[in-house]
Design a protein around this motif. Structure first.
Motif, PDB file in Angstrom:
ATOM      1  N   ALA A   1       0.836  -1.200   0.000  1.00  0.00           N
ATOM      2  CA  ALA A   1       0.000   0.000   0.000  1.00  0.00           C
ATOM      3  C   ALA A   1       0.870   1.249   0.000  1.00  0.00           C
ATOM      4  CB  ALA A   1      -0.916  -0.014   1.208  1.00  0.00           C
ATOM      5  N   ALA A   2       0.361   2.313  -0.554  1.00  0.00           N
ATOM      6  CA  ALA A   2       1.102   3.578  -0.585  1.00  0.00           C
ATOM      7  C   ALA A   2       1.348   4.105   0.815  1.00  0.00           C
ATOM      8  CB  ALA A   2       0.329   4.596  -1.413  1.00  0.00           C
ATOM      9  N   ILE A   3       2.514   4.769   1.000  1.00  0.00           N
ATOM     10  CA  ILE A   3       2.884   5.301   2.312  1.00  0.00           C
ATOM     11  C   ILE A   3       2.040   6.526   2.620  1.00  0.00           C
ATOM     12  CG2 ILE A   3       4.754   6.336   3.644  1.00  0.00           C
ATOM     13  CD1 ILE A   3       6.704   4.673   2.040  1.00  0.00           C
ATOM     14  N   ASN A   4       1.558   6.577   3.840  1.00  0.00           N
ATOM     15  CA  ASN A   4       0.839   7.754   4.299  1.00  0.00           C
ATOM     16  C   ASN A   4       1.862   8.825   4.667  1.00  0.00           C
ATOM     17  OD1 ASN A   4      -0.789   9.660   5.398  1.00  0.00           O
ATOM     18  ND2 ASN A   4      -1.794   8.321   6.880  1.00  0.00           N
ATOM     19  N   GLN A   5       1.974   9.854   3.865  1.00  0.00           N
ATOM     20  CA  GLN A   5       2.998  10.872   4.069  1.00  0.00           C
ATOM     21  C   GLN A   5       2.830  11.625   5.373  1.00  0.00           C
ATOM     22  OE1 GLN A   5       5.632  11.319   2.216  1.00  0.00           O
ATOM     23  NE2 GLN A   5       5.085   9.782   0.689  1.00  0.00           N
ATOM     24  N   LYS A   6       1.637  11.646   5.923  1.00  0.00           N
ATOM     25  CA  LYS A   6       1.428  12.376   7.180  1.00  0.00           C
ATOM     26  C   LYS A   6       2.105  11.672   8.345  1.00  0.00           C
ATOM     27  CE  LYS A   6      -2.970  14.425   5.761  1.00  0.00           C
ATOM     28  NZ  LYS A   6      -4.410  14.562   6.072  1.00  0.00           N
ATOM     29  N   ASN A   7       2.195  10.353   8.298  1.00  0.00           N
ATOM     30  CA  ASN A   7       2.767   9.583   9.398  1.00  0.00           C
ATOM     31  C   ASN A   7       4.101   8.942   9.001  1.00  0.00           C
ATOM     32  OD1 ASN A   7       0.452  10.135  10.918  1.00  0.00           O
ATOM     33  ND2 ASN A   7      -0.619   8.366  10.033  1.00  0.00           N
ATOM     34  N   TYR A   8       4.741   9.507   7.982  1.00  0.00           N
ATOM     35  CA  TYR A   8       5.974   8.891   7.468  1.00  0.00           C
ATOM     36  C   TYR A   8       7.118   9.123   8.452  1.00  0.00           C
ATOM     37  CZ  TYR A   8       9.952   7.984   4.445  1.00  0.00           C
ATOM     38  OH  TYR A   8      11.122   7.504   3.922  1.00  0.00           O
TER      39      TYR A   8
END
Length: 711
Positions: free
Chosen positions: A31-38
């Protein structure tokens, strides 16, 4: 907006789905990385670096070994206590024998300090180093004196080819400056109530004109020189002191090569980079074998090496030396230390302004709490060799009886160095017409004893440190960047050698004025010329004090200097320089075109100003803790003369200015080596060692993690 089509409509159009709803691939889909919690911890912990991991593993290994040895010793002590007192005494002797290697700390560490004229090498456990000339003689068709069309110092000739009169040998400009320095010295001596005969110069000239040399046969000369005898067959090269004693007219001929010049690689006299570093390697190898007694290269793998580098080093030179020590010499470990930091180690100081005057280079750097202040580093291309050449020029100007002296010849070079060392002084009380003599010894010829008189030449030659335009500075830029390119960043291609704002300010003051093309450029050029004039007259200390108190960011190791500064032709925006409040800077690419030769007193104040950064307490600490070292400071009266010059420039710090010498009567020439040897003994707290395993994996990239400064 078109609505959703029914299944029948899709079937009629041939768009009906006919698969069985299975995925197109059995490969797991991420799944694509959630940039907010990267978040990642990559290279954010020390244990993720190989260099730190190896250090921790070595520390754990030592701790485990010491614990096992302690437990084993306790167990053996209990067992042997029951067997009798005699065996207990034998066990005590065995423990003393095991502790013996720890007492000889540094016996497996080789310390190397390479200079332009001399190499100092020794074990860290030695009290003093061995000194070897940094020169190699190679077979050639002609010697270095025969290769040169003009003698050194270079004389002028008339139109018909005959030599000029001694008063005009070096041009009217040089003669006028020499006469001006002589007149200023007379005024200064009269101000200090020192008596001087009005016709002293005429007495010296008349005496030197009529003196005749005395011939002494070789068997009556008790100080005759032992010249180097060539074996059969003659060797391909000769290293060190023996190279200087090879006769100029030897068969076959040998030519001298000095791998380092003015504190950096000698690119002028070499045709390839490989030969340059090969000569450095051969000189070091011969010194290790002959001076340290390590004749077998197989034993070198048991030794570590501490190598001294300049404060303002070139990364290409450091990486090449590191590869040489690790690959060719196969040392177990290698570490680097900067010259000024090593000097404070040797003198036992925590903070000082170190002024190191060598044979061809002068370095200035402020050290604070065991770290070099990056922006205070200054590197000037002048030293004791310039004093030697200028002294000979002054003596020739005043009818020196040995008018054929040529510093390209080996015996003349050694003679000139000896005359400078024994005659030159900076003590005004010793300036008077005096009679001296010297013996000219040439291989295969009888010794000649010359008698001559000298007056103010003995004082004005070392005064060239404060008026360096009297030196011959033209050939110092010859061959620059001919063989070795500047180190650049692998990402943006910008130069990444260490920079210093103090050095940049000096280069800006020495830069030629800009062409006046339009009104803005003319204004900016006028500002730059005013800044240059102010720097040369009173040093940079006052100007830095007048600047804003906002601290500047360090630029050491950065790819380029600040963009503000004096605009160069085709370079920065002129209006930016006109409105900038910062000190003008020279672009990195243009630094090689400007020779850093600057008055020593002004350069010291510039270095201190950039180290203190408008902090009154730091400025007083540095200006009261100036330590001068190096062979160029051995001239008598140098300390008092420098102190007086600094007091004249900064009368507000009259009581604080103090010039110190190395403590414990240590030779100023070996202070840097002594500090490096102390650094080599700090095996428990020194994390700068580079081992074979990590170097094989990471190469010179390790320097970023191993150096105590920003590499």
């Amino acid at each position: 907006m078109v609505g959703k089509k029914s299944g029948k409509a899709l079937r009629d159009e041939g768009l009906e789905r006919t698969d069985n709803n299975m995925d197109l691939s059995s490969w797991p889909q991420v799944a694509a990385i959630n940039q907010k919690n990267y978040y990642t911890d990559y290279l954010k912990r020390d244990d993720q670096y190989l260099a730190f991991r190896l250090q921790n593993e070595e520390a754990r290994t030592k701790m485990t070994k010491s614990a096992k040895d302690r437990d084993r010793a306790l167990a053996m002590a209990k067992t042997e206590a029951a067997e009798g007192e005699a065996e207990a005494d034998g066990d005590a002797n065995m423990e003393d024998a095991e502790e013996t290697p720890a007492e000889a700390a540094g016996s497996k560490v080789i310390v190397i300090h390479v200079g332009s004229q001399n190499l100092r090498i020794g074990l860290s456990s030695d009290a003093l180093p061995k000194t070897v000339p940094m020169v190699i003689a190679r077979k050639a068709k002609t010697s270095e004196s025969e290769d040169q069309e003009e003698p050194n110092p270079k004389r002028q000739k008339r139109d018909d080819g005959t030599p000029e009169e001694p008063e005009h040998l070096f041009g009217t400009e040089w003669s006028s400056q020499f006469n001006k320095m002589s007149a200023d010295l007379k005024v200064h001596m009269r101000t200090n109530k020192r008596r001087m005969l009005p016709n002293s110069k005429e007495m010296v000239v008349n005496f030197n004109r009529r003196t005749v040399p005395e011939t002494i046969s070789e068997h009556n000369d008790p100080m005759r020189i032992e010249w180097t005898e060539l074996s059969t067959p003659p060797p391909e090269y000769i290293v060190g002191q023996a190279a200087l004693r090879v006769p100029d007219s030897s068969q076959p001929r040998y030519k001298l090569y000095w791998p380092l010049r003015n504190g950096c690689c000698n690119e002028r006299d070499y045709a390839s980079k490989r030969m340059l570093f090969l000569d450095i390697s051969l000189i070091l190898e011969d010194a290790i074998k002959s001076q340290l007694g390590l004749t077998s290269k197989k034993d070198w793998a048991q030794y570590s090496c501490v190598f001294v580098i300049p404060d303002l080093y070139e990364k290409s030179y450091v990486t090449q030396i590191l590869e040489m020590l690790m690959r060719e010499f196969s040392f177990a470990r290698v570490c680097f230390i900067q010259e000024s930091l090593a000097a404070t180690f040797g003198a036992g100081l925590t903070s000082a302004c170190v002024v190191d005057i060598g044979a061809q280079k002068t370095s200035i750097c402020c050290v604070e709490e065991g770290m070099c202040v990056e922006n205070s580093r200054v590197n000037l291309k002048m030293g004791g060799r310039d004093v030697t050449e200028t002294f000979i020029k002054m003596m020739l100007h005043d009818h020196f009886p040995y008018a054929d002296i040529d510093l390209w010849r080996r015996y003349d070079f050694l003679l000139a160095e000896d005359l400078k060392r024994t005659i030159c002084t900076m003590n005004e009380a010793n300036v008077s017409p005096q009679v001296f003599d010297f013996h000219l010894r040439v291989a295969g010829q009888d010794t000649q004893k010359h008698t001559f008189k000298a007056f103010d030449e003995v004082h004005l030659a070392p005064m060239g440190f404060f008026e360096p335009t009297i030196f011959d500075n033209l050939p110092k830029l010859d061959g620059c960047r001919k063989l070795i390119d500047r180190s650049v960043d692998i990402y943006d291609g910008q130069p990444n050698d260490p920079l210093s704002t103090a050095q940049s300010e000096i280069l800006t003051a020495l830069a030629p004025p800009l062409p006046k093309i339009n009104g803005e450029l003319q204004s900016a050029s006028a500002d730059a010329q005013a800044a240059q004039s102010k720097t040369q007259q009173s040093g940079a200390l006052g100007r830095v004090q007048e600047q804003e108190a906002t601290p500047h960011s360090s630029v050491a190791g950065s790819p380029a200097p600040e963009a503000t500064g004096t605009p160069q032709a085709g370079g920065a925006n002129p209006s930016a320089a006109a409105t900038s409040t910062q000190t003008p800077r020279i672009a990195v690419e243009e630094r090689d075109d400007i020779l850093p030769v600057f008055p020593l007193d002004s350069a010291i104040l510039t270095s201190i100003a950039h180290a203190a950064r408008s902090d009154e307490k730091k400025m007083r600490d540095f200006i009261g803790g100036i330590m001068v070292i190096g062979g160029g400071t051995l001239t008598s009266g140098f300390h008092l003369c420098l102190e007086e010059r600094l007091q004249t420039l900064r009368p507000g710090f009259l009581k604080e200015i103090m010039i110190g010498a190395p403590p414990r009567d240590l030779d100023p020439q070996v202070v840097v080596w002594k500090g490096a040897s102390i650094f080599g003994k700090l095996s428990g707290t020194n994390d700068s060692w580079i081992g074979k395993l990590e170097y094989d994996r990471l190469g010179h990239r390790l320097m970023a993690y191993k150096c105590m400064w920003a590499y």
